[in-house]
Design a protein around this motif. Structure first.
Motif, mmCIF file in Angstrom:
data_model
loop_
_atom_site.group_PDB
_atom_site.id
_atom_site.type_symbol
_atom_site.label_atom_id
_atom_site.label_comp_id
_atom_site.label_asym_id
_atom_site.label_seq_id
_atom_site.Cartn_x
_atom_site.Cartn_y
_atom_site.Cartn_z
ATOM 1 N N ILE A 51 0.852 -1.188 0.000
ATOM 2 C CA ILE A 51 0.000 0.000 0.000
ATOM 3 C C ILE A 51 0.885 1.234 0.000
ATOM 4 C CG2 ILE A 51 -0.189 0.018 2.539
ATOM 5 C CD1 ILE A 51 -3.142 0.894 2.135
ATOM 6 N N SER A 52 0.473 2.243 -0.764
ATOM 7 C CA SER A 52 1.258 3.467 -0.851
ATOM 8 C C SER A 52 1.139 4.283 0.427
ATOM 9 C CB SER A 52 0.787 4.292 -2.048
ATOM 10 O OG SER A 52 -0.588 4.630 -1.904
ATOM 11 N N TRP A 53 1.924 5.342 0.506
ATOM 12 C CA TRP A 53 2.006 6.113 1.736
ATOM 13 C C TRP A 53 0.667 6.681 2.183
ATOM 14 C CZ3 TRP A 53 0.768 11.322 1.975
ATOM 15 C CH2 TRP A 53 0.554 11.942 0.741
ATOM 16 N N ASN A 54 -0.195 7.019 1.226
ATOM 17 C CA ASN A 54 -1.486 7.617 1.584
ATOM 18 C C ASN A 54 -2.650 6.646 1.410
ATOM 19 O OD1 ASN A 54 -1.609 7.439 -1.174
ATOM 20 N ND2 ASN A 54 -2.244 9.552 -1.508
ATOM 21 N N ILE A 70 -5.312 -5.072 2.237
ATOM 22 C CA ILE A 70 -4.348 -4.278 2.998
ATOM 23 C C ILE A 70 -4.917 -2.887 3.195
ATOM 24 C CG2 ILE A 70 -3.073 -3.537 0.939
ATOM 25 C CD1 ILE A 70 -0.506 -3.666 2.651
ATOM 26 N N SER A 71 -4.699 -2.331 4.371
ATOM 27 C CA SER A 71 -5.148 -0.972 4.662
ATOM 28 C C SER A 71 -4.193 -0.360 5.675
ATOM 29 C CB SER A 71 -6.581 -0.976 5.206
ATOM 30 O OG SER A 71 -6.661 -1.699 6.422
ATOM 31 N N ARG A 72 -4.312 0.934 5.858
ATOM 32 C CA ARG A 72 -3.439 1.605 6.824
ATOM 33 C C ARG A 72 -4.196 2.740 7.497
ATOM 34 N NH1 ARG A 72 1.628 3.534 3.770
ATOM 35 N NH2 ARG A 72 2.152 4.488 5.782
ATOM 36 N N ASP A 73 -3.762 3.040 8.705
ATOM 37 C CA ASP A 73 -4.276 4.169 9.458
ATOM 38 C C ASP A 73 -3.069 4.986 9.891
ATOM 39 O OD1 ASP A 73 -5.316 5.963 11.291
ATOM 40 O OD2 ASP A 73 -6.726 4.540 12.128
ATOM 41 N N ASN A 74 -2.787 6.048 9.172
ATOM 42 C CA ASN A 74 -1.594 6.834 9.466
ATOM 43 C C ASN A 74 -1.691 7.546 10.809
ATOM 44 O OD1 ASN A 74 -0.344 6.011 7.117
ATOM 45 N ND2 ASN A 74 -0.804 7.899 5.994
ATOM 46 N N ALA A 75 -2.890 7.812 11.271
ATOM 47 C CA ALA A 75 -3.043 8.439 12.583
ATOM 48 C C ALA A 75 -2.643 7.488 13.698
ATOM 49 C CB ALA A 75 -4.472 8.910 12.774
ATOM 50 N N LYS A 76 -2.755 6.184 13.430
ATOM 51 C CA LYS A 76 -2.398 5.172 14.432
ATOM 52 C C LYS A 76 -1.068 4.502 14.112
ATOM 53 C CE LYS A 76 -7.169 4.053 15.689
ATOM 54 N NZ LYS A 76 -8.192 2.977 15.804
ATOM 55 N N ASN A 77 -0.397 4.946 13.048
ATOM 56 C CA ASN A 77 0.889 4.335 12.663
ATOM 57 C C ASN A 77 0.766 2.826 12.494
ATOM 58 O OD1 ASN A 77 1.986 6.875 12.841
ATOM 59 N ND2 ASN A 77 3.674 6.296 14.180
ATOM 60 N N THR A 78 -0.299 2.394 11.864
ATOM 61 C CA THR A 78 -0.570 0.959 11.774
ATOM 62 C C THR A 78 -1.026 0.587 10.367
ATOM 63 O OG1 THR A 78 -1.216 0.904 14.114
ATOM 64 C CG2 THR A 78 -1.889 -0.957 12.751
ATOM 65 N N VAL A 79 -0.541 -0.552 9.922
ATOM 66 C CA VAL A 79 -0.994 -1.140 8.673
ATOM 67 C C VAL A 79 -1.616 -2.497 8.993
ATOM 68 C CG1 VAL A 79 1.253 -2.190 8.159
ATOM 69 C CG2 VAL A 79 -0.347 -1.715 6.301
ATOM 70 N N TYR A 80 -2.642 -2.859 8.234
ATOM 71 C CA TYR A 80 -3.403 -4.077 8.509
ATOM 72 C C TYR A 80 -3.409 -4.993 7.292
ATOM 73 C CZ TYR A 80 -5.294 -0.938 12.082
ATOM 74 O OH TYR A 80 -5.445 -0.045 13.113
ATOM 75 N N LEU A 81 -3.604 -6.263 7.565
ATOM 76 C CA LEU A 81 -3.855 -7.220 6.499
ATOM 77 C C LEU A 81 -5.055 -8.059 6.933
ATOM 78 C CD1 LEU A 81 -2.858 -8.321 3.746
ATOM 79 C CD2 LEU A 81 -1.707 -10.139 5.044
ATOM 80 N N GLN A 82 -6.173 -7.822 6.289
ATOM 81 C CA GLN A 82 -7.371 -8.596 6.545
ATOM 82 C C GLN A 82 -7.339 -9.828 5.666
ATOM 83 O OE1 GLN A 82 -9.948 -7.992 8.799
ATOM 84 N NE2 GLN A 82 -10.685 -10.016 8.186
#
Length: 124
Positions: A51-54, A70-82
């Motif tokens: 996933i890209s930076w944004n 794949i997803s990310r939450d930049n406010a939580k500094n976390t990337v996910y893989l469902q």
């Protein structure tokens, strides 16, 4: 410098679901593209998703397309893989990685930082 810590691995049955998380330290998490890789015993490490930076661009290995997200939450500094509808062949140690230079790289050597990995075992 970025430190990555994966969590959420474990045993899951075929047809179930599992969500992996990767927490990053540091204030520059949003600058990094992030990726998930996996490595099964006796096999090379392989790209799973990126996933890209944004979050605007994602990329998936053909073997997981339509099942993993794949997803990310930049406010939580976390990337996910469902992981939905996992299969026994998805069994592996899963690693998250961060890349400063590339948009959504698929090659391991294009990533700068790696987590320690989390085991995922899928039973049939």
């Amino acid at each position: 410098q970025v430190q990555l810590v994966e969590s959420g691995g474990g045993l899951v049955q075929t047809g179930g679901s599992l969500r992996l998380s990767c927490a990053a330290s540091g204030r520059t998490f949003s600058m990094y593209a992030m990726g998930w890789f996996r490595q099964a015993p006796g096999k090379e490490r392989e790209f799973v998703a990126g996933i890209s930076w944004n979050g605007g661009t994602t990329n998936y290995a053909d073997s997981v397309k339509g099942r993993f997200t794949i997803s990310r939450d930049n406010a939580k500094n976390t990337v996910y893989l469902q992981m939905n509808s996992p299969k026994p062949e998805d069994t592996a140690v899963y690693y998250c990685a961060a890349s400063l230079v590339f948009n959504v790289p698929v090659l391991p050597n294009h990533y700068d930082y790696w987590g320690q990995g989390t085991q995922v075992t899928v039973s049939s």
